[in-house]
Design a protein around this motif. Structure first.
Motif, PDB file in Angstrom:
ATOM      1  N   ASN A 106      -0.208   5.909 -12.242  1.00  0.00           N
ATOM      2  CA  ASN A 106      -0.649   7.091 -12.975  1.00  0.00           C
ATOM      3  C   ASN A 106       0.189   8.324 -12.642  1.00  0.00           C
ATOM      4  N   ILE A 107       0.510   8.490 -11.378  1.00  0.00           N
ATOM      5  CA  ILE A 107       1.303   9.647 -10.973  1.00  0.00           C
ATOM      6  C   ILE A 107       2.763   9.381 -11.300  1.00  0.00           C
ATOM      7  N   ARG A 108       3.429  10.365 -11.925  1.00  0.00           N
ATOM      8  CA  ARG A 108       4.827  10.202 -12.339  1.00  0.00           C
ATOM      9  C   ARG A 108       5.745  10.995 -11.416  1.00  0.00           C
ATOM     10  N   SER A 109       6.675  10.317 -10.814  1.00  0.00           N
ATOM     11  CA  SER A 109       7.664  10.990  -9.985  1.00  0.00           C
ATOM     12  C   SER A 109       8.710  11.667 -10.868  1.00  0.00           C
ATOM     13  N   PRO A 110       9.166  12.863 -10.526  1.00  0.00           N
ATOM     14  CA  PRO A 110      10.247  13.497 -11.278  1.00  0.00           C
ATOM     15  C   PRO A 110      11.558  12.721 -11.177  1.00  0.00           C
ATOM     16  N   SER A 111      11.688  11.889 -10.131  1.00  0.00           N
ATOM     17  CA  SER A 111      12.924  11.143  -9.925  1.00  0.00           C
ATOM     18  C   SER A 111      12.859   9.788 -10.616  1.00  0.00           C
ATOM     19  N   ARG A 112      13.959   9.356 -11.187  1.00  0.00           N
ATOM     20  CA  ARG A 112      14.077   8.023 -11.777  1.00  0.00           C
ATOM     21  C   ARG A 112      14.836   7.087 -10.848  1.00  0.00           C
ATOM     22  N   ALA A 143       0.824  -1.211   0.000  1.00  0.00           N
ATOM     23  CA  ALA A 143       0.000   0.000   0.000  1.00  0.00           C
ATOM     24  C   ALA A 143       0.856   1.259   0.000  1.00  0.00           C
ATOM     25  N   GLU A 144       2.182   1.095   0.040  1.00  0.00           N
ATOM     26  CA  GLU A 144       3.098   2.234   0.108  1.00  0.00           C
ATOM     27  C   GLU A 144       3.778   2.446  -1.234  1.00  0.00           C
ATOM     28  N   LEU A 145       3.616   3.634  -1.793  1.00  0.00           N
ATOM     29  CA  LEU A 145       4.213   3.934  -3.092  1.00  0.00           C
ATOM     30  C   LEU A 145       5.736   3.857  -3.038  1.00  0.00           C
ATOM     31  N   SER A 146       6.336   4.336  -1.970  1.00  0.00           N
ATOM     32  CA  SER A 146       7.792   4.307  -1.869  1.00  0.00           C
ATOM     33  C   SER A 146       8.314   2.869  -1.832  1.00  0.00           C
ATOM     34  N   VAL A 147       7.597   1.994  -1.128  1.00  0.00           N
ATOM     35  CA  VAL A 147       7.995   0.584  -1.085  1.00  0.00           C
ATOM     36  C   VAL A 147       7.817  -0.043  -2.465  1.00  0.00           C
ATOM     37  N   LEU A 148       6.717   0.275  -3.129  1.00  0.00           N
ATOM     38  CA  LEU A 148       6.483  -0.242  -4.478  1.00  0.00           C
ATOM     39  C   LEU A 148       7.625   0.138  -5.413  1.00  0.00           C
ATOM     40  N   ARG A 149       8.050   1.388  -5.367  1.00  0.00           N
ATOM     41  CA  ARG A 149       9.124   1.843  -6.269  1.00  0.00           C
ATOM     42  C   ARG A 149      10.430   1.093  -5.997  1.00  0.00           C
ATOM     43  N   SER A 150      10.732   0.842  -4.725  1.00  0.00           N
ATOM     44  CA  SER A 150      11.953   0.104  -4.414  1.00  0.00           C
ATOM     45  C   SER A 150      11.845  -1.362  -4.817  1.00  0.00           C
ATOM     46  N   LEU A 151      10.670  -1.967  -4.652  1.00  0.00           N
ATOM     47  CA  LEU A 151      10.484  -3.351  -5.092  1.00  0.00           C
ATOM     48  C   LEU A 151      10.672  -3.477  -6.597  1.00  0.00           C
ATOM     49  N   ALA A 195      14.481   4.937  -7.125  1.00  0.00           N
ATOM     50  CA  ALA A 195      13.639   4.478  -6.032  1.00  0.00           C
ATOM     51  C   ALA A 195      14.213   4.997  -4.717  1.00  0.00           C
ATOM     52  N   PRO A 196      13.440   4.972  -3.630  1.00  0.00           N
ATOM     53  CA  PRO A 196      13.958   5.448  -2.346  1.00  0.00           C
ATOM     54  C   PRO A 196      15.237   4.748  -1.897  1.00  0.00           C
ATOM     55  N   ASP A 197      15.433   3.489  -2.313  1.00  0.00           N
ATOM     56  CA  ASP A 197      16.658   2.775  -1.909  1.00  0.00           C
ATOM     57  C   ASP A 197      17.803   3.009  -2.872  1.00  0.00           C
ATOM     58  N   GLY A 198      17.631   3.889  -3.862  1.00  0.00           N
ATOM     59  CA  GLY A 198      18.702   4.217  -4.795  1.00  0.00           C
ATOM     60  C   GLY A 198      18.717   3.411  -6.074  1.00  0.00           C
ATOM     61  N   SER A 199      17.873   2.386  -6.184  1.00  0.00           N
ATOM     62  CA  SER A 199      17.839   1.598  -7.409  1.00  0.00           C
ATOM     63  C   SER A 199      17.212   2.414  -8.543  1.00  0.00           C
ATOM     64  N   ALA A 200      17.607   2.086  -9.790  1.00  0.00           N
ATOM     65  CA  ALA A 200      17.191   2.867 -10.955  1.00  0.00           C
ATOM     66  C   ALA A 200      15.876   2.342 -11.523  1.00  0.00           C
ATOM     67  N   LEU A 201      15.056   3.273 -12.014  1.00  0.00           N
ATOM     68  CA  LEU A 201      13.742   2.952 -12.551  1.00  0.00           C
ATOM     69  C   LEU A 201      13.571   3.512 -13.953  1.00  0.00           C
ATOM     70  N   ALA A 202      12.608   2.960 -14.678  1.00  0.00           N
ATOM     71  CA  ALA A 202      12.240   3.471 -15.996  1.00  0.00           C
ATOM     72  C   ALA A 202      10.727   3.548 -16.077  1.00  0.00           C
ATOM     73  N   ALA A 203      10.220   4.686 -16.537  1.00  0.00           N
ATOM     74  CA  ALA A 203       8.778   4.872 -16.741  1.00  0.00           C
ATOM     75  C   ALA A 203       8.502   4.816 -18.236  1.00  0.00           C
ATOM     76  N   VAL A 204       7.653   3.881 -18.659  1.00  0.00           N
ATOM     77  CA  VAL A 204       7.399   3.654 -20.077  1.00  0.00           C
ATOM     78  C   VAL A 204       5.901   3.784 -20.342  1.00  0.00           C
ATOM     79  N   ALA A 205       5.566   4.482 -21.423  1.00  0.00           N
ATOM     80  CA  ALA A 205       4.156   4.676 -21.759  1.00  0.00           C
ATOM     81  C   ALA A 205       3.514   3.360 -22.176  1.00  0.00           C
ATOM     82  N   LEU A 206       2.208   3.270 -21.960  1.00  0.00           N
ATOM     83  CA  LEU A 206       1.441   2.108 -22.399  1.00  0.00           C
ATOM     84  C   LEU A 206       0.894   2.340 -23.806  1.00  0.00           C
ATOM     85  N   GLU A 207       1.044   1.348 -24.658  1.00  0.00           N
ATOM     86  CA  GLU A 207       0.464   1.435 -25.996  1.00  0.00           C
ATOM     87  C   GLU A 207      -1.044   1.189 -25.926  1.00  0.00           C
TER      88      GLU A 207
END
Length: 306
Positions: free
Chosen positions: A245-251, A226-234, A253-265
């Motif tokens: 739906n909400i896009r973070s300006p940061s790429r 239920a936690e967005l920050s935990v979701l991003r780190s997972l 995660a809270p634990d420092g791991s790298a993320l990619a946001a990709v649009a849905l076709e």
């Protein structure tokens, strides 16, 4: 002991005491004589005191006990009018209290920025905030524990008025090293069989699961939170993809791991972000100012993540 009389009944009682006649009192307060008589009878039954005696050709006169109650009723009605004046001052003031609710995943991106810019506009406003899921925000609005909520147009009850401010399309959040992370867009079919990290909040989870089910596959849910920050780190650590739906300006995660946001076709109905208030409730000036301010800030892109 619960009160079994109303200010309206006291108003009629005082009107009769001042006018000395039910008919004249009825004209003064613009109600029927039977309504006045019924109010007097109800008060006499409640207090166990005869309030008036009828004197031939002289109308009604207060009894000794009735006169004491008459004086107290006058004081109570004056206090009631004073309370109404205070309410008018609160409603018209640019300051005063304002309680904001916000959908929990939106709060980190919306609330600090909106509150800071609103404080510059209305420095006298006393703003408090609550973060909660969609269902809880509905409950807080109904109980008048918050004045307004920033939420999505998901299952909005009929008694809540919704003012849309922005449309947020769903996207896929992936670990930066994922095989699909470098694409400009991803089809939901590409994610079939991939492990999913589900944002497990009431109403939200049904929305995100509905996106995949509408495309003919049931997601393989590997993790729930239920936690967005935990979701991003997972997601950043490779436990699966997520739909958001909400896009973070940061790429990151809270634990420092790298993320990619990709649009849905494809074509997906976006979630509309907006303001929820109780339908028909009187709005204070500070609430009206906040609504206008939030709409202007979001429209000009003054809120991170939007």
């Amino acid at each position: 002991m619960p009160l079994r009389y109303t200010l309206r009944q006291l108003e009629y009682f005082v009107a009769v005491g001042e006018a000395g006649s039910i008919a004249r009192a009825a004209e003064r307060v613009s109600v029927s004589s039977p309504s006045i008589s019924a109010a007097i009878a109800a008060l006499e039954a409640e207090f166990g005191v005869q309030l008036f005696v009828r004197r031939h050709a002289q109308g009604l006169s207060l009894t000794p006990g009735g006169r004491r109650l008459f004086q107290e009723a006058q004081r109570l009605l004056e206090q009631g009018r004073a309370l109404h004046d205070v309410a008018g001052d609160v409603a018209s003031a640019a300051g005063g209290p304002l309680s904001l609710g916000c959908f929990v995943t939106l709060a980190p991106f919306l609330l600090p920025a909106l509150r800071r810019s609103f404080a510059a506009l209305c420095p006298e406003a006393r703003v408090g905030q609550v973060e909660a899921d969609q269902a809880r925000l509905f409950e807080l609005l109904r109980r008048a524990e918050i004045d307004v909520a920033l939420l999505y147009d998901m299952e909005i009850p009929a008694e809540i008025a919704f003012r849309p401010l922005a449309a947020l399309s769903p996207y896929v959040l992936l670990p930066a090293g994922h095989r699909l992370a470098a694409r400009e867009s991803v089809a939901l079919d590409d994610l079939a069989g991939e492990p999913m990290v589900l944002l497990d909040l009431p109403i939200s989870r049904e929305y995100f699961l509905g996106l995949t089910l509408a495309h003919g596959f049931r997601p393989l849910i590997a993790e729930r939170t239920a936690e967005l920050s935990v979701l991003r780190s997972l997601v950043g650590r490779g436990f699966g993809y997520a739909l958001l739906n909400i896009r973070s300006p940061s790429r990151e995660a809270p634990d420092g791991s790298a993320l990619a946001a990709v649009a849905l076709e494809g074509r997906f109905a976006p979630l509309r972000l907006g303001l929820g208030t109780m339908r028909g409730a009187r709005k204070t000036r500070v609430l009206r100012l906040f609504e206008a301010h939030a709409a202007a800030e979001i429209a000009r892109g003054g809120v991170p993540g939007l």
